[in-house]
Enzyme design. Structure first.
Site, PDB file in Angstrom:
ATOM      1  N   THR A  78       0.812  -1.210   0.000  1.00  0.00           N
ATOM      2  CA  THR A  78       0.000   0.000   0.000  1.00  0.00           C
ATOM      3  C   THR A  78       0.849   1.264   0.000  1.00  0.00           C
ATOM      4  OG1 THR A  78      -1.530   1.252   1.394  1.00  0.00           O
ATOM      5  CG2 THR A  78      -0.107  -0.274   2.538  1.00  0.00           C
ATOM      6  N   ASP A  79       0.253   2.365  -0.453  1.00  0.00           N
ATOM      7  CA  ASP A  79       0.941   3.663  -0.382  1.00  0.00           C
ATOM      8  C   ASP A  79       1.029   4.174   1.059  1.00  0.00           C
ATOM      9  OD1 ASP A  79      -1.740   4.336   0.020  1.00  0.00           O
ATOM     10  OD2 ASP A  79      -1.830   5.809  -1.608  1.00  0.00           O
ATOM     11  N   TYR A 138      -2.198  -0.379  10.977  1.00  0.00           N
ATOM     12  CA  TYR A 138      -2.284  -1.069   9.675  1.00  0.00           C
ATOM     13  C   TYR A 138      -1.054  -0.789   8.829  1.00  0.00           C
ATOM     14  CZ  TYR A 138      -3.376  -1.581   4.710  1.00  0.00           C
ATOM     15  OH  TYR A 138      -3.294  -1.874   3.374  1.00  0.00           O
ATOM     16  N   LYS A 169       1.959  -3.263   7.474  1.00  0.00           N
ATOM     17  CA  LYS A 169       2.267  -3.467   6.048  1.00  0.00           C
ATOM     18  C   LYS A 169       3.728  -3.088   5.765  1.00  0.00           C
ATOM     19  CE  LYS A 169      -0.014  -4.577   2.997  1.00  0.00           C
ATOM     20  NZ  LYS A 169      -0.349  -5.915   2.428  1.00  0.00           N
TER      21      LYS A 169
HETATM   22  P1  NAD Z   1      -9.643  -7.339   2.049  1.00  0.00           P
HETATM   23  O1  NAD Z   1      -9.657  -7.053   3.508  1.00  0.00           O
HETATM   24  O2  NAD Z   1     -10.858  -7.050   1.246  1.00  0.00           O
HETATM   25  O3  NAD Z   1      -9.269  -8.868   1.798  1.00  0.00           O
HETATM   26  C1  NAD Z   1      -8.252  -9.528   2.501  1.00  0.00           C
HETATM   27  C2  NAD Z   1      -8.419 -11.024   2.264  1.00  0.00           C
HETATM   28  O4  NAD Z   1      -7.354 -11.687   2.937  1.00  0.00           O
HETATM   29  C3  NAD Z   1      -9.725 -11.589   2.815  1.00  0.00           C
HETATM   30  O5  NAD Z   1     -10.314 -12.445   1.873  1.00  0.00           O
HETATM   31  C4  NAD Z   1      -9.292 -12.359   4.055  1.00  0.00           C
HETATM   32  O6  NAD Z   1     -10.124 -13.465   4.344  1.00  0.00           O
HETATM   33  C5  NAD Z   1      -7.891 -12.789   3.660  1.00  0.00           C
HETATM   34  N1  NAD Z   1      -7.024 -13.038   4.828  1.00  0.00           N
HETATM   35  C6  NAD Z   1      -6.871 -12.248   5.921  1.00  0.00           C
HETATM   36  N2  NAD Z   1      -5.996 -12.808   6.771  1.00  0.00           N
HETATM   37  C7  NAD Z   1      -5.558 -13.956   6.193  1.00  0.00           C
HETATM   38  C8  NAD Z   1      -4.635 -14.966   6.559  1.00  0.00           C
HETATM   39  N3  NAD Z   1      -3.980 -14.915   7.729  1.00  0.00           N
HETATM   40  N4  NAD Z   1      -4.428 -16.001   5.731  1.00  0.00           N
HETATM   41  C9  NAD Z   1      -5.100 -16.073   4.549  1.00  0.00           C
HETATM   42  N5  NAD Z   1      -5.999 -15.171   4.146  1.00  0.00           N
HETATM   43  C10 NAD Z   1      -6.220 -14.101   4.959  1.00  0.00           C
HETATM   44  O7  NAD Z   1      -8.397  -6.548   1.481  1.00  0.00           O
HETATM   45  P2  NAD Z   1      -8.187  -5.849   0.065  1.00  0.00           P
HETATM   46  O8  NAD Z   1      -8.714  -4.478   0.116  1.00  0.00           O
HETATM   47  O9  NAD Z   1      -8.642  -6.778  -1.001  1.00  0.00           O
HETATM   48  O10 NAD Z   1      -6.592  -5.740   0.042  1.00  0.00           O
HETATM   49  C11 NAD Z   1      -5.802  -6.798  -0.462  1.00  0.00           C
HETATM   50  C12 NAD Z   1      -4.330  -6.436  -0.319  1.00  0.00           C
HETATM   51  O11 NAD Z   1      -4.068  -5.226  -1.016  1.00  0.00           O
HETATM   52  C13 NAD Z   1      -3.898  -6.168   1.134  1.00  0.00           C
HETATM   53  O12 NAD Z   1      -2.604  -6.677   1.295  1.00  0.00           O
HETATM   54  C14 NAD Z   1      -3.893  -4.658   1.251  1.00  0.00           C
HETATM   55  O13 NAD Z   1      -2.954  -4.231   2.210  1.00  0.00           O
HETATM   56  C15 NAD Z   1      -3.486  -4.260  -0.145  1.00  0.00           C
HETATM   57  N6  NAD Z   1      -3.968  -2.948  -0.610  1.00  0.00           N
HETATM   58  C16 NAD Z   1      -5.282  -2.622  -0.532  1.00  0.00           C
HETATM   59  C17 NAD Z   1      -5.734  -1.404  -1.052  1.00  0.00           C
HETATM   60  C18 NAD Z   1      -7.188  -1.001  -0.998  1.00  0.00           C
HETATM   61  O14 NAD Z   1      -7.507   0.148  -1.342  1.00  0.00           O
HETATM   62  N7  NAD Z   1      -8.115  -1.879  -0.627  1.00  0.00           N
HETATM   63  C19 NAD Z   1      -4.813  -0.517  -1.625  1.00  0.00           C
HETATM   64  C20 NAD Z   1      -3.461  -0.895  -1.669  1.00  0.00           C
HETATM   65  C21 NAD Z   1      -3.057  -2.115  -1.189  1.00  0.00           C
HETATM   66  O1  DAU Z   2      -4.195   3.940   0.490  1.00  0.00           O
HETATM   67  C1  DAU Z   2      -4.402   2.570   0.351  1.00  0.00           C
HETATM   68  C2  DAU Z   2      -5.265   2.075   1.481  1.00  0.00           C
HETATM   69  O2  DAU Z   2      -6.594   2.518   1.211  1.00  0.00           O
HETATM   70  C3  DAU Z   2      -5.227   0.562   1.658  1.00  0.00           C
HETATM   71  O3  DAU Z   2      -3.928   0.172   1.991  1.00  0.00           O
HETATM   72  C4  DAU Z   2      -6.213   0.121   2.742  1.00  0.00           C
HETATM   73  O4  DAU Z   2      -6.230  -1.279   2.836  1.00  0.00           O
HETATM   74  C5  DAU Z   2      -7.594   0.625   2.356  1.00  0.00           C
HETATM   75  O5  DAU Z   2      -8.528   0.293   3.355  1.00  0.00           O
HETATM   76  C6  DAU Z   2      -7.567   2.137   2.154  1.00  0.00           C
HETATM   77  O6  DAU Z   2      -7.329   2.834   3.413  1.00  0.00           O
HETATM   78  P1  DAU Z   2      -8.093   4.188   3.776  1.00  0.00           P
HETATM   79  O7  DAU Z   2      -8.067   4.387   5.228  1.00  0.00           O
HETATM   80  O8  DAU Z   2      -7.617   5.305   2.916  1.00  0.00           O
HETATM   81  O9  DAU Z   2      -9.571   3.766   3.245  1.00  0.00           O
HETATM   82  P2  DAU Z   2     -11.023   3.991   3.878  1.00  0.00           P
HETATM   83  O10 DAU Z   2     -12.006   3.624   2.815  1.00  0.00           O
HETATM   84  O11 DAU Z   2     -11.168   3.380   5.213  1.00  0.00           O
HETATM   85  O12 DAU Z   2     -11.062   5.571   4.056  1.00  0.00           O
HETATM   86  C7  DAU Z   2     -10.855   6.441   2.950  1.00  0.00           C
HETATM   87  C8  DAU Z   2     -10.898   7.870   3.490  1.00  0.00           C
HETATM   88  O13 DAU Z   2     -12.239   8.170   3.892  1.00  0.00           O
HETATM   89  C9  DAU Z   2     -10.040   8.069   4.708  1.00  0.00           C
HETATM   90  O14 DAU Z   2      -9.474   9.377   4.671  1.00  0.00           O
HETATM   91  C10 DAU Z   2     -11.023   7.969   5.879  1.00  0.00           C
HETATM   92  C11 DAU Z   2     -12.307   8.494   5.279  1.00  0.00           C
HETATM   93  N1  DAU Z   2     -13.567   7.894   5.789  1.00  0.00           N
HETATM   94  C12 DAU Z   2     -13.663   6.553   5.820  1.00  0.00           C
HETATM   95  C13 DAU Z   2     -14.805   5.939   6.301  1.00  0.00           C
HETATM   96  C14 DAU Z   2     -14.931   4.436   6.342  1.00  0.00           C
HETATM   97  C15 DAU Z   2     -14.599   8.722   6.195  1.00  0.00           C
HETATM   98  O15 DAU Z   2     -14.511   9.959   6.122  1.00  0.00           O
HETATM   99  N2  DAU Z   2     -15.745   8.123   6.643  1.00  0.00           N
HETATM  100  C16 DAU Z   2     -15.892   6.771   6.730  1.00  0.00           C
HETATM  101  O16 DAU Z   2     -16.941   6.298   7.198  1.00  0.00           O
END
Ligand code: NAD
Ligand code: DAU
Length: 355
Positions: free
Chosen positions: A132-133, A158, A162
């Site tokens: 992640t960033d 978190y 990471k």
């Molecule tokens: P998510 O929470 O939707 O999914 C995570 C998955 O991992 C789930 O299916 C969960 O069951 C599985 N998991 C958790 N712990 C586990 C374990 N110990 N063993 C096996 N499986 C396990 O997450 P996401 O948003 O799909 O993110 C996926 C990856 O991308 C993560 O590594 C996250 O840090 C990274 N990432 C996410 C974002 C974002 O915006 N969502 C951005 C950048 C990077």
């Molecule tokens: O930047 C990458 C990351 O983006 C990933 O590594 C994480 O796994 C992913 O969850 C996400 O993190 P954020 O904290 O940026 O995402 P989130 O959707 O939780 O929140 C986005 C922004 O919105 C953040 O500034 C918090 C704000 N927010 C979030 C929620 C859930 C609100 O203002 N209200 C809300 O209810």
């Protein structure tokens, strides 16, 4: 074939579905099925002989070793993680357990397997770590976007977990020669996003007539990327990335949160107007800020573009419209997530103990 971890989560499942649609190669999908893992997302792949789902933990070294020995994947793509910042603030231990210890154990199982491979397979093997960033910390309004050489300055449990996992991956390359690649991506959005995160939460709350909670002043900036574009970037890095390198992935779409919420409301006003004819924006409510809330993230994805020729296909405007349309067309998926019924899918589809 490849081994994907966390392939029942938001990004991992999109990656698996795209992989099955776009290639002839099989996928072994190892996922613990935490609250964030949803096999219903993978329903269209449940009869596909090229998709082998295994419920299990990346920290279970003997299970991972067995899967590697049995399937001999040419690559491991590690999505598995605890991913929600707010949850990490309330309960950081799971984040250390999976993101740090889990990644360590996964690396060890992969290293053991890789070390014993014949030379040709060993040379071709890849371990791609999805990160992640947020590991780079926070930016002011005038700072330059994160490049791969930015210092790591994680601010939440978190992002700290990471960052630790990224360092382990780097060290396993430097010390043991494990052929690793790391991607650091900005905020994703799109289909199958769990409605605890900003965009899906706003959509489902708006439709349910609930308030739309905006943290603090709503002026925190995130850099949004449509999930399918993240998946294409990972495929490209897997295909052509230089060993030991990290690649930033982003959509060049910096937006303050409040603008995102207004965009979602405007699209819903157009596509599913409220019965009273008023805007969904009326439901916006400013709430207490997230502790330690990072003010701004921005990704400079130039290296990936310059070296590997990758660019996102979606603009924010096209991606967010597709996303809102997807949530409107998939009310049952949302209902099952909210009621917890998606958890029954494992038993229904795979029997009490999934293969
Ligand atoms: P998510 O929470 O939707 O999914 C995570 C998955 O991992 C789930 O299916 C969960 O069951 C599985 N998991 C958790 N712990 C586990 C374990 N110990 N063993 C096996 N499986 C396990 O997450 P996401 O948003 O799909 O993110 C996926 C990856 O991308 C993560 O590594 C996250 O840090 C990274 N990432 C996410 C974002 C974002 O915006 N969502 C951005 C950048 C990077
Ligand atoms: O930047 C990458 C990351 O983006 C990933 O590594 C994480 O796994 C992913 O969850 C996400 O993190 P954020 O904290 O940026 O995402 P989130 O959707 O939780 O929140 C986005 C922004 O919105 C953040 O500034 C918090 C704000 N927010 C979030 C929620 C859930 C609100 O203002 N209200 C809300 O209810």
């Amino acid at each position: 074939m490849i081994l994907v971890t966390g392939g029942a989560g938001f990004i991992g499942a999109n990656f698996v579905l795209d992989w099955l649609a776009g290639s002839t190669e099989a996928v072994v999908n190892l996922d613990k099925l935490t609250y964030a893992g949803n096999l219903q997302t993978l329903a269209s792949a449940s009869d596909n002989p090229r998709h082998v789902f295994v419920q299990g933990d990346i920290g279970d070294t003997s299970l991972v070793a067995r899967l590697l020995a049995e399937h001999r994947p040419r690559a491991v793509v590690n999505f598995a993680a605890e991913s929600h910042v707010d949850r990490s603030i309330h309960g950081p231990e799971d984040f250390v357990q999976t993101n740090v210890l889990g990644t360590f154990r996964l690396l060890e199982a992969v290293r053991g397997h890789w070390a014993g491979l014949p030379e040709v397979e060993k040379t071709a093997f890849r371990f791609l770590h999805v990160s992640t960033d947020e590991v780079y910390g926070t930016l002011s309004a005038t700072d330059r976007a994160f490049t791969e050489t930015n210092r790591y300055e994680p601010n939440s449990p978190y992002s700290a977990s990471k960052a630790a996992s990224d360092h382990l991956v780097r060290a396993w390359h430097h010390t043991y020669g494990l052929p690793v690649l790391t991607t650091n991506c900005s905020n994703n959005y799109g289909p199958y996003h769990f409605p605890e995160k900003l965009i899906p939460l706003m959509i489902v709350n708006a439709l349910a007539g609930k308030s739309l909670p905006v943290y603090g002043d709503g002026m925190q900036v995130r850099d949004w990327l449509y999930v399918k574009d993240h998946c294409s970037a990972i495929r490209r890095v897997l295909e052509a990335g230089k060993l030991g390198e990290t690649y930033n992935v982003g959509g060049w779409n910096e937006k303050p949160n409040i603008e995102i919420v207004h965009t979602v409301c405007a699209l819903l006003d157009e596509l599913k107007p409220r019965d009273d004819g008023k805007s969904y924006a009326q439901q916006i409510s400013y709430v207490t800020d997230r502790p330690g809330h990072d003010r701004r993230y921005a990704i400079n994805a130039r290296k990936l573009e310059r070296e590997l020729g990758w660019k996102p296909a979606e603009t924010f405007e096209s991606g967010i419209r597709k996303t809102v349309e997807w949530y409107l067309a998939n009310a049952e998926w949302v209902r099952n997530v909210q009621s917890g019924a998606y958890r029954d899918w494992v038993n229904k589809q795979y029997g009490a103990t999934p293969a």
